[in-house]
Motif scaffolding. Structure first.
Motif, mmCIF file in Angstrom:
data_model
loop_
_atom_site.group_PDB
_atom_site.id
_atom_site.type_symbol
_atom_site.label_atom_id
_atom_site.label_comp_id
_atom_site.label_asym_id
_atom_site.label_seq_id
_atom_site.Cartn_x
_atom_site.Cartn_y
_atom_site.Cartn_z
ATOM 1 N N ALA A 29 0.850 -1.197 0.000
ATOM 2 C CA ALA A 29 0.000 0.000 0.000
ATOM 3 C C ALA A 29 0.879 1.237 0.000
ATOM 4 O O ALA A 29 2.063 1.195 0.358
ATOM 5 C CB ALA A 29 -0.907 0.008 1.234
ATOM 6 N N VAL A 30 0.273 2.338 -0.416
ATOM 7 C CA VAL A 30 0.949 3.623 -0.347
ATOM 8 C C VAL A 30 0.112 4.546 0.534
ATOM 9 O O VAL A 30 -1.130 4.477 0.527
ATOM 10 C CB VAL A 30 1.174 4.206 -1.765
ATOM 11 C CG1 VAL A 30 -0.137 4.521 -2.456
ATOM 12 C CG2 VAL A 30 2.071 5.425 -1.728
ATOM 13 N N THR A 31 0.799 5.371 1.313
ATOM 14 C CA THR A 31 0.091 6.329 2.170
ATOM 15 C C THR A 31 -0.123 7.631 1.407
ATOM 16 O O THR A 31 0.476 7.857 0.347
ATOM 17 C CB THR A 31 0.912 6.625 3.444
ATOM 18 O OG1 THR A 31 2.171 7.193 3.056
ATOM 19 C CG2 THR A 31 1.146 5.365 4.251
ATOM 20 N N THR A 32 -0.957 8.474 1.968
ATOM 21 C CA THR A 32 -1.234 9.757 1.314
ATOM 22 C C THR A 32 0.023 10.626 1.232
ATOM 23 O O THR A 32 0.105 11.507 0.374
ATOM 24 C CB THR A 32 -2.347 10.524 2.054
ATOM 25 O OG1 THR A 32 -1.986 10.622 3.436
ATOM 26 C CG2 THR A 32 -3.687 9.826 1.926
ATOM 27 N N ASP A 33 1.000 10.366 2.114
ATOM 28 C CA ASP A 33 2.257 11.123 2.015
ATOM 29 C C ASP A 33 3.361 10.320 1.325
ATOM 30 O O ASP A 33 4.550 10.638 1.454
ATOM 31 C CB ASP A 33 2.702 11.657 3.378
ATOM 32 C CG ASP A 33 2.936 10.564 4.396
ATOM 33 O OD1 ASP A 33 2.643 9.383 4.100
ATOM 34 O OD2 ASP A 33 3.423 10.873 5.505
ATOM 35 N N ALA A 93 -3.967 3.723 -1.053
ATOM 36 C CA ALA A 93 -4.276 2.669 -2.029
ATOM 37 C C ALA A 93 -3.595 1.378 -1.628
ATOM 38 O O ALA A 93 -2.473 1.392 -1.105
ATOM 39 C CB ALA A 93 -3.818 3.095 -3.420
ATOM 40 N N LEU A 94 -4.273 0.268 -1.877
ATOM 41 C CA LEU A 94 -3.816 -1.042 -1.393
ATOM 42 C C LEU A 94 -4.032 -2.118 -2.447
ATOM 43 O O LEU A 94 -5.083 -2.152 -3.099
ATOM 44 C CB LEU A 94 -4.617 -1.394 -0.124
ATOM 45 C CG LEU A 94 -4.565 -2.811 0.414
ATOM 46 C CD1 LEU A 94 -3.179 -3.136 0.979
ATOM 47 C CD2 LEU A 94 -5.620 -2.997 1.519
ATOM 48 N N VAL A 95 -3.038 -2.995 -2.569
ATOM 49 C CA VAL A 95 -3.189 -4.204 -3.394
ATOM 50 C C VAL A 95 -2.899 -5.409 -2.508
ATOM 51 O O VAL A 95 -1.877 -5.449 -1.817
ATOM 52 C CB VAL A 95 -2.216 -4.197 -4.602
ATOM 53 C CG1 VAL A 95 -2.227 -5.549 -5.297
ATOM 54 C CG2 VAL A 95 -2.579 -3.093 -5.592
#
Ligand code: THU
Length: 135
Positions: free
Chosen positions: A33-37, A75-77
């Motif tokens: 996943a990626v964070t908003t930052d 966002a997450l995979v």
């Protein structure tokens, strides 16, 4: 968020499959996943001889998030070894809600969807903040 690098999340999630410890189910799961930052966080499932205490990949991803200073998941995979997305189990939906909320995007078999679709009418931190009755 339209600027999500889904290709990167896919490859990072798939790369996590090799670290999975799943001698009981033989069902490796990888997550990224990626964070908003812009932080990248990852996880894999870690099973246990007691069966019920096994950790899902999303659970280990949330621990990775905490160890990297926290943040909000954008966002997450989550992927299985067949290369297809895994729908998070019920417990993980609740865990992820705390750190992604309704606007987090998650990759489904139909493409990216809003996390609120998977956990409608969720219980969350706001309930404790707004509904705790004090004497
Ligand atoms: N699993 C996950 O890691 N994430 C999910 O969302 C679904 C299931 C794991 C738990 C267990 O180690 C294996 O998949 C089989 O259920």
């Amino acid at each position: 968020m339209s600027d999500i690098n889904w290709d990167l999340l896919w490859s990072e999630a798939r790369n996590m499959l090799q670290f999975s410890y799943c001698p009981y189910s033989n069902f490796p799961v990888g997550a990224a996943a990626v964070t908003t930052d812009g932080k990248l966080v990852k996880g894999c499932n870690v099973e246990n001889a007691s069966y019920g205490l096994g950790l899902c990949a999303e659970c280990s991803l949330v621990s990775d998030l905490a160890s990297k200073g926290g943040g909000k998941l954008a966002a997450l995979v989550v992927v299985a070894s067949d290369g297809k997305p895994v729908a998070p189990c019920g417990r993980c939906r609740q865990l992820l809600w705390e750190h992604g909320g309704k606007t987090m995007q998650i990759m489904s078999s139909e493409g990216p969807i809003q996390f609120a679709t998977l956990l409608p009418d969720a219980f969350g931190p706001e309930d404790l903040l707004t509904r705790t009755v004090h004497d």
